[in-house]
Motif scaffolding. Structure first.
Motif, short mmCIF file in Angstrom:
data_model
loop_
_atom_site.label_atom_id
_atom_site.label_comp_id
_atom_site.label_asym_id
_atom_site.label_seq_id
_atom_site.Cartn_x
_atom_site.Cartn_y
_atom_site.Cartn_z
N PRO A 1 0.81 -1.22 0.00
CA PRO A 1 0.00 0.00 0.00
C PRO A 1 0.85 1.27 0.00
N ALA A 2 2.00 1.25 0.58
CA ALA A 2 2.86 2.44 0.59
C ALA A 2 3.27 2.81 -0.83
N HIS A 3 3.54 1.81 -1.63
CA HIS A 3 3.92 2.06 -3.01
C HIS A 3 2.74 2.66 -3.79
N ARG A 4 1.55 2.13 -3.58
CA ARG A 4 0.36 2.65 -4.26
C ARG A 4 0.07 4.09 -3.85
N ILE A 5 0.21 4.37 -2.56
CA ILE A 5 -0.03 5.74 -2.07
C ILE A 5 1.00 6.70 -2.66
N GLY A 6 2.24 6.29 -2.67
CA GLY A 6 3.30 7.13 -3.24
C GLY A 6 3.08 7.40 -4.71
N ARG A 7 2.65 6.38 -5.42
CA ARG A 7 2.40 6.53 -6.86
C ARG A 7 1.22 7.46 -7.11
N SER A 8 0.17 7.34 -6.32
CA SER A 8 -0.99 8.23 -6.45
C SER A 8 -0.60 9.67 -6.17
#
Length: 148
Positions: A15-22
């Protein structure tokens, strides 16, 4: 089975990667929009009564419908031609062009319009008597164009 002391490998990204990408996609858009809104709130003219904000759509709509200076001048001169005479309108046209050189590009078309209007109001021969060398005799050419 041997357990490793390193971190277990993940099958997918967390989820950290998804949040960072968003955030990487959304943040520049937010910054641009907030910067645009901030710029529209700055009084660039120095006149504090003319501050235009992005939410003032009614004011912006009125400003986009503002008439061009040459159209305002043309209408004012046509009114003078009807209420006074073509000579007064031609004098004021020449004064307006002398006072505001940017109107010189529109002088010819305004003078022709005045010539056509003079023929409709006064007749061809009387309208011709008001002709003078304003805007390269465009008034006279407007009179002649209406005669034929």
């Amino acid at each position: 089975m041997k357990h490793s002391t390193t971190h277990p490998t993940r099958r997918g990204r967390g989820p950290a990667h998804r949040i960072g990408r968003s955030l990487a996609l959304v943040l520049p858009v937010v910054l641009v929009l907030s910067g645009t809104l901030a710029v529209t709130r700055v009084d660039w003219s120095g006149d504090s009564s003319s501050v235009l904000t992005a939410s003032d759509t009614s004011v912006a709509g009125i400003q986009t419908r503002a008439r061009a200076p040459q159209d305002v001048l043309r209408d004012r001169l046509l009114t003078e031609l009807r209420e006074k005479d073509p000579g007064v309108a031609l004098t004021h046209l020449q004064q307006a062009v002398n006072g505001r050189p940017s109107l010189a590009a529109h002088c010819t078309s305004i003078a022709r319009t005045l010539g056509r209007a003079a023929v409709r109001l006064y007749g061809a021969s009387r309208a011709q008597s008001y002709a003078r060398p304003v805007c390269d005799t465009s008034f006279a050419s407007g009179v002649l164009a209406t005669r034929h």
